[in-house]
Design an enzyme around this catalytic site. Structure first.
Site: not given
Ligand code: CAA
Length: 695
Positions: A105, A125
């Protein structure tokens, strides 16, 4: 000023670098930093363009999920995105790693987007029970049209850079350093006198049949609301001016944020990551594993071997005869062809695995030099003990001896060796190269570095690894046995298997328990019942399920079980013989059937599941409630949007659930004995999640 967004100047271009490891989530400090540094750039004389780039391994992974559920803190993400888009300067996103959710976004708030070839974008999301909440539902359709935008949003899938370019999400792809790419792209645009290009000012795309799309998405989501709500938000992008569409998006987003489904899915997101983190394994070095042995080449053994081969391990598979070895080889080869077809491996990797990494043997001596061996032989204690005695004799010192038993006592198996410290349970789920769950069963004497190695191996095989203690069925099968019994009991009391399946499928399971039983084969349970009866010396206590099997109906493989599959496996039709057999049994046992509503069925089924799960946690078989939740989610098809049985229990309320269990206990006190842990939590006014947080 926030130090999460650094400002640097490169001639007439300002660079905003987001520095919020590990994945540049958009925490309050990052949002504030972006606001402040946009002000800075605009006030900085001579700046004509801004490049936004992420430090470390990603552009931005999205909103900071840890802030969800807490009081909102300004500036909001939609305001940040609007602020960037409204800038009179030319703003460019230079993307690498992931740009997900709020990250995409922010990129869509920029006027141009450049990405490296390995970059991935997405709006995931829906996996958190939400819709994009910072303009994603309004800007993406304007960029790529309704159909493509809905595909990206409702699936939440990650899209690679080349597909994103084709769709029109990004403008160009360039290999190399993201910052350098951003700077050269900005210079090119400035030189070509490119103008600002706010996506919000682009014309709205063509509409579709919204109600049909909404209904279809709801059905595909098996009751999950958020993908269907994406359709409504995108509808607003077509039918309303941009600002009004944004209000619709915000309203839906805020409603979903309060929903039980998003609570469940956010719990699943964090639990999935927490489950493999065990405090006691911190600093414990795992043993080195490069070559593993697998004993038994049936569906399970071949699946385990396939998973290991796909993760780059060498495998020696032991079968009893050359003929059985050939069959095992064919099974593994079939699995690998599937992986090749799905693009998981290249043709070269496929050939190398088969010619170099896999060895099928028929002699235990061939296991002398493996680092770890997993047996997947018949579930019988005396057979397992024989296998382990032989392994003890041939395997090198330090090799890990693992059993894939699904319910037998791992302590007893370990005692058959002279090295119980090296014995562990690695309980895979079939097909083992597909199913994500691995229960790592820690026996009394298992050494801590052997546990660490189990987790390391599971991680390498890309499994969700759950620590379990020794008991009949460990975490998953023990809980399964209980809720299946409660379900069978409901049938005797008056519910039909079809009503139970329908109620649980409406709850979100892909298949109800009786459809699953038909798929797995009714003969398996029949064999267990017969064996148990023989062991107990009780004859004649045949149930309707036994009679169904006696008539040769084993489910899908014979064309008939609880359902009749004459018209195809998908067109399942209730088998009328089943209702007759059940009615017969009810009358023989003097039961007058009662009616169950779908809600009562779900409640009873879940009460049994939660009560047993609470016993499993209370006894320490599972360390934390989240370990149970992840076991059920990844091994038993529990609907992700409920978070897991214990998260579900927290959401519906533990006192009411305990009251239901106590009510059932009046009829059958032994089966429904309330779990002490559940009683303790209710008395203390606490939840299962409080235990997760306590570690
Ligand atoms: N917020 C907070 N913490 C996050 C995060 C996020 N969006 N994404 C990842 N993290 C944290 C994880 O909890 C993890 O923490 P720990 O090491 O303490 O366990 C750390 O970052 C590393 O993450 P992964 O172990 O998952 O690492 P990866 O390399 O396997 O994957 C990733 C990375 C693809 C970014 C995966 O973490 C992921 O899919 N994250 C979520 C992405 C997501 O859903 N984003 C949308 C958020 S909602 C939003 O954005 C709403 C909106 O429109 C306003």
């Amino acid at each position: 000023m926030s130090d999460k967004v650094a400002y640097t100047r490169h001639d007439n271009i300002a660079v905003l670098t987001i520095k919020n490891p590990p994945v540049n989530a958009l925490s309050q400090a990052v949002r504030q930093g972006l606001m402040d540094q946009m002000d800075h750039a605009e006030a900085d004389t001579g700046v004509d363009a801004v490049v936004i780039v992420g430090d470390g391994r990603a552009f931005i992974a999205g909103a900071d999920i840890t802030e969800f559920g807490k009081p909102p803190m300004a500036p909001s993400l939609p305001d940040v995105v609007d602020r960037i888009e409204a800038s009179p300067l030319l703003v460019i996103a230079a993307m690498h790693g992931v740009s997900l959710g709020g990250g995409l976004e922010v990129a869509m708030g920029c006027h141009y987007r450049i990405a490296v070839p390995s970059a991935r974008i997405g709006l995931p999301e829906v996996h958190l029970g939400l819709i994009p909440g910072a303009g994603g539902t309004q800007r993406l359709p304007r960029l790529i049209g309704v159909a493509a935008a809905l595909d990206v949003m409702t699936t939440g899938r990650q899209v690679g850079a080349s597909e994103a370019l084709e769709m029109g999400v990004i403008d160009t792809i360039k290999d190399g350093n993201p910052l350098e790419n951003g700077l050269s792209f900005a210079a090119e645009l400035l030189e070509g006198k490119a103008s600002r290009r706010p996506v919000s000012e682009m014309p709205a795309p063509e509409g579709i049949d919204w109600d049909a799309a909404y209904e279809a998405t709801l059905v595909r989501g098996r009751g999950q609301i958020s993908p269907a709500q994406c359709v409504r938000a995108v509808q607003a992008s077509v039918e309303r001016p941009f600002a009004e569409g944004m209000l619709t998006e915000r309203q839906i987003f805020m409603e979903l944020l309060k929903s039980d489904q998003s609570k469940g899915m956010i719990h699943a997101f964090f639990s999935e990551r927490a489950v493999g983190h065990l405090p006691e394994l911190k600093g414990v070095a795992p043993r080195v594993i490069e070559h593993i042995g697998v004993i038994g080449g049936g569906t399970m053994g071949a699946g385990i071997a396939t998973a290991a081969l796909l993760s780059g391990l060498r495998v020696s598979l032991l079968e009893m005869t050359a003929q059985a070895g050939e069959a095992a080889h064919a099974r593994i080869s079939g699995n690998l062809s599937g992986a090749l077809k799905r693009g998981k491996i290249t043709p070269e990797q496929h050939d190398t695995i088969l010619s170099q990494a896999l060895r099928v043997i028929t002699d235990y001596q061939g296991l002398a030099d493996v680092d770890l061996v997993i047996e997947a032989v018949f579930e019988d204690m005396s057979v397992k003990k024989q296998v382990f005695t032989q392994l003890d004799a041939v395997c090198k010192q330090g090799a890990i001896l693992a059993t894939n038993t699904s319910y037998l006592d791992v302590d007893e198996i370990a005692a058959a060796t002279s090295r119980p410290q090296d014995v562990i349970g690695l309980h895979f789920f079939s097909p083992a190269h597909v199913m994500k769950l691995l229960e790592i069963v820690v026996a009394d004497k298992t050494a801590i570095d052997v546990v660490a190695t189990g987790f390391e191996l599971g991680k390498r095989l890309k499994k969700i690894n759950v620590r379990a203690g020794v008991c009949d069925g460990f975490i998953g099968n023990r809980i399964l046995a209980t809720y299946r019994s409660a379900s069978d009991q409901m049938i005797l009391e008056g519910a039909s298997p079809y009503a139970i399946d329908a109620a649980l499928e409406a709850f979100g399971f892909a298949m109800g328990p009786y459809a699953v039983a038909d798929l797995a084969g009714l003969d398996i349970g029949w064999a267990v019942r017969k064996r148990k009866r023989a062991e107990l010396g009780v004859e004649g206590a045949r149930t309707y399920a036994d009679k169904l099997c006696e008539a040769g109906h084993f489910g899908q493989k014979t064309g008939k079980g609880y359902y009749d599959y004459a018209a195809g496996l998908k067109a399942r039709v209730p088998n009328p013989d089943v209702l007759e057999l059940i009615a017969q049994e009810r009358s023989e046992t003097g039961i007058t059937p009662i009616e169950f509503t779908a809600a009562q069925i779900v409640r009873r089924y879940m009460a049994a599941m939660v009560n047993e799960a609470a016993k499993v946690v209370g006894e320490g078989v599972a360390r934390r409630p989240l370990d149970v939740d992840m076991t059920l989610l990844f091994g038993y098809g529990f609907p992700r949007y409920h978070g897991g049985p214990l998260k579900w229990a927290d959401i519906v309320g533990l006192p009411d659930l305990l009251a239901d269990i106590e009510e059932c206990a009046k009829q059958d006190p032994a089966f429904w004995e309330p779990a002490p842990l559940l009683k303790e939590l209710v008395a203390a006014g606490k939840t299962f999640d409080d235990l997760n947080k306590a570690g």
